[in-house]
Design an enzyme around this catalytic site. Structure first.
Site, PDB file in Angstrom:
ATOM      1  N   LYS A  11       0.813  -1.219   0.000  1.00 15.79           N
ATOM      2  CA  LYS A  11       0.000   0.000   0.000  1.00 15.79           C
ATOM      3  C   LYS A  11       0.855   1.280   0.000  1.00 15.79           C
ATOM      4  O   LYS A  11       2.053   1.231   0.299  1.00 15.79           O
ATOM      5  CB  LYS A  11      -0.920  -0.023   1.225  1.00 15.79           C
ATOM      6  CG  LYS A  11      -1.968  -1.143   1.196  1.00 15.79           C
ATOM      7  CD  LYS A  11      -2.916  -1.008   2.388  1.00 15.79           C
ATOM      8  CE  LYS A  11      -4.014  -2.055   2.369  1.00 15.79           C
ATOM      9  NZ  LYS A  11      -4.977  -1.853   3.480  1.00 15.79           N
ATOM     10  N   TYR A  51     -12.356  -1.937  -3.795  1.00 19.15           N
ATOM     11  CA  TYR A  51     -12.838  -2.072  -2.413  1.00 19.15           C
ATOM     12  C   TYR A  51     -14.367  -1.959  -2.313  1.00 19.15           C
ATOM     13  O   TYR A  51     -14.887  -1.671  -1.240  1.00 19.15           O
ATOM     14  CB  TYR A  51     -12.171  -1.027  -1.516  1.00 19.15           C
ATOM     15  CG  TYR A  51     -10.788  -1.422  -1.042  1.00 19.15           C
ATOM     16  CD1 TYR A  51     -10.593  -2.515  -0.189  1.00 19.15           C
ATOM     17  CD2 TYR A  51      -9.660  -0.698  -1.417  1.00 19.15           C
ATOM     18  CE1 TYR A  51      -9.341  -2.879   0.264  1.00 19.15           C
ATOM     19  CE2 TYR A  51      -8.389  -1.060  -0.965  1.00 19.15           C
ATOM     20  CZ  TYR A  51      -8.249  -2.153  -0.125  1.00 19.15           C
ATOM     21  OH  TYR A  51      -6.997  -2.504   0.327  1.00 19.15           O
ATOM     22  N   ASN A 114      -2.122   0.268   6.787  1.00 15.82           N
ATOM     23  CA  ASN A 114      -1.561  -0.951   7.358  1.00 15.82           C
ATOM     24  C   ASN A 114      -0.707  -1.748   6.369  1.00 15.82           C
ATOM     25  O   ASN A 114      -0.572  -2.952   6.466  1.00 15.82           O
ATOM     26  CB  ASN A 114      -2.668  -1.808   7.994  1.00 15.82           C
ATOM     27  CG  ASN A 114      -3.746  -2.174   6.993  1.00 15.82           C
ATOM     28  OD1 ASN A 114      -3.643  -1.861   5.826  1.00 15.82           O
ATOM     29  ND2 ASN A 114      -4.779  -2.854   7.469  1.00 15.82           N
ATOM     30  N   HIS A 117      -2.277  -5.364   1.548  1.00 16.29           N
ATOM     31  CA  HIS A 117      -3.574  -6.016   1.351  1.00 16.29           C
ATOM     32  C   HIS A 117      -3.318  -7.466   0.969  1.00 16.29           C
ATOM     33  O   HIS A 117      -2.345  -7.761   0.272  1.00 16.29           O
ATOM     34  CB  HIS A 117      -4.354  -5.341   0.215  1.00 16.29           C
ATOM     35  CG  HIS A 117      -5.535  -6.155  -0.250  1.00 16.29           C
ATOM     36  ND1 HIS A 117      -6.766  -6.061   0.347  1.00 16.29           N
ATOM     37  CD2 HIS A 117      -5.646  -7.122  -1.206  1.00 16.29           C
ATOM     38  CE1 HIS A 117      -7.590  -6.927  -0.246  1.00 16.29           C
ATOM     39  NE2 HIS A 117      -6.928  -7.585  -1.192  1.00 16.29           N
ATOM     40  N   GLU A 128      -9.750 -10.765  -7.459  1.00 15.23           N
ATOM     41  CA  GLU A 128      -8.781  -9.681  -7.272  1.00 15.23           C
ATOM     42  C   GLU A 128      -7.588  -9.830  -8.207  1.00 15.23           C
ATOM     43  O   GLU A 128      -7.069  -8.832  -8.711  1.00 15.23           O
ATOM     44  CB  GLU A 128      -8.334  -9.640  -5.805  1.00 15.23           C
ATOM     45  CG  GLU A 128      -9.456  -9.186  -4.881  1.00 15.23           C
ATOM     46  CD  GLU A 128      -9.071  -9.144  -3.413  1.00 15.23           C
ATOM     47  OE1 GLU A 128      -9.926  -8.752  -2.607  1.00 15.23           O
ATOM     48  OE2 GLU A 128      -7.924  -9.508  -3.071  1.00 15.23           O
TER      49      GLU A 128
HETATM   50  P1  ADP Z   1      -7.910  -6.686   5.753  1.00 14.71           P
HETATM   51  O1  ADP Z   1      -7.120  -5.713   4.890  1.00 14.71           O
HETATM   52  O2  ADP Z   1      -7.097  -7.178   6.929  1.00 14.71           O
HETATM   53  O3  ADP Z   1      -8.545  -7.803   4.974  1.00 14.71           O
HETATM   54  P2  ADP Z   1     -10.587  -5.474   5.872  1.00 14.71           P
HETATM   55  O4  ADP Z   1     -10.875  -6.225   4.615  1.00 14.71           O
HETATM   56  O5  ADP Z   1     -11.531  -5.617   7.009  1.00 14.71           O
HETATM   57  O6  ADP Z   1      -9.114  -5.835   6.425  1.00 14.71           O
HETATM   58  O7  ADP Z   1     -10.481  -3.933   5.543  1.00 14.71           O
HETATM   59  C1  ADP Z   1      -9.882  -3.477   4.349  1.00 14.71           C
HETATM   60  C2  ADP Z   1      -8.978  -2.305   4.678  1.00 14.71           C
HETATM   61  O8  ADP Z   1      -9.783  -1.216   5.133  1.00 14.71           O
HETATM   62  C3  ADP Z   1      -7.976  -2.536   5.806  1.00 14.71           C
HETATM   63  O9  ADP Z   1      -6.806  -3.223   5.403  1.00 14.71           O
HETATM   64  C4  ADP Z   1      -7.683  -1.107   6.237  1.00 14.71           C
HETATM   65  O10 ADP Z   1      -6.797  -0.460   5.328  1.00 14.71           O
HETATM   66  C5  ADP Z   1      -9.061  -0.465   6.124  1.00 14.71           C
HETATM   67  N1  ADP Z   1      -9.793  -0.528   7.401  1.00 14.71           N
HETATM   68  C6  ADP Z   1     -10.405  -1.615   7.945  1.00 14.71           C
HETATM   69  N2  ADP Z   1     -10.978  -1.324   9.123  1.00 14.71           N
HETATM   70  C7  ADP Z   1     -10.739   0.003   9.327  1.00 14.71           C
HETATM   71  C8  ADP Z   1     -11.083   0.928  10.367  1.00 14.71           C
HETATM   72  N3  ADP Z   1     -11.782   0.550  11.447  1.00 14.71           N
HETATM   73  N4  ADP Z   1     -10.667   2.222  10.234  1.00 14.71           N
HETATM   74  C9  ADP Z   1      -9.973   2.622   9.143  1.00 14.71           C
HETATM   75  N5  ADP Z   1      -9.611   1.811   8.127  1.00 14.71           N
HETATM   76  C10 ADP Z   1      -9.990   0.514   8.215  1.00 14.71           C
HETATM   77 MG    MG Z   2      -9.975  -7.726   3.472  1.00 11.89          MG
END
Ligand code: ADP
Ligand code: MG
Length: 140
Positions: A11, A51, A114, A117, A128
């Site tokens: 990212k 997304y 974070n 992805h 994807e």
């Molecule tokens: P992952 O990436 O671990 O699969 P999710 O699919 O739940 O997590 O969420 C997609 C992305 O959305 C996350 O990687 C993060 O960048 C963002 N995200 C998820 N939850 C939050 C939150 N509570 N606040 C801000 N950004 C979030």
């Molecule tokens: Mg996810």
């Protein structure tokens, strides 16, 4: 266990801090092979479509803005149980909950920024991968 492919994204928070190589090394050391990779800069529409599953979530707009603000590196990873293995190497979504030695524990700035992805299952992996790569761009 089976040989699988999964979609990974390094990212903007990570490409900005020049962490691409260190993240690729962690994926390779974890047993995954990079079978396709490119650096791209998504439009907001492209990030929004990628997304779309999260479009009702409160963080959607911020996520789309972050993912389209700067370049990302998209990859196809291949290996034994690659989908689950990649999620293990990545660590939990919230870096505060991520295990020691994971990418997110090591590098993530926040739950939103974070660093990586990873696809969350076989169906999403297929969709994807197809979102970013054509068949002839993937060299196993
Ligand atoms: P992952 O990436 O671990 O699969 P999710 O699919 O739940 O997590 O969420 C997609 C992305 O959305 C996350 O990687 C993060 O960048 C963002 N995200 C998820 N939850 C939050 C939150 N509570 N606040 C801000 N950004 C979030
Ligand atoms: Mg996810």
């Amino acid at each position: 266990m089976a040989i699988e492919r999964t979609l990974s994204i390094i990212k903007p928070d990570a490409t900005r801090r020049n962490l691409t190589g260190r993240i690729v090394a962690m994926l390779e050391e974890g047993g995954l092979r990079v079978v396709a990779q490119k650096r791209i800069h998504m439009t907001p529409a492209q990030a929004g479509a990628f997304y779309a599953v999260h479009k009702e979530r409160p963080f959607y707009q911020e996520l789309v803005e972050q993912m389209s603000a700067e370049p990302v590196v998209v990859q196809v990873l291949e290996g034994e149980d690659a989908i689950a293995r990649n999620r293990e190497i990545m660590g939990a979504t919230n870096p505060a909950d991520a295990a020691e030695g994971t990418i997110r524990k090591s590098f993530a700035l926040s739950i939103g920024e974070n660093s990586v992805h990873g696809s969350d299952g076989p169906d999403t992996a297929k969709t994807e991968i197809g979102f970013f790569f054509s068949q002839c761009e993937i060299v196993g």
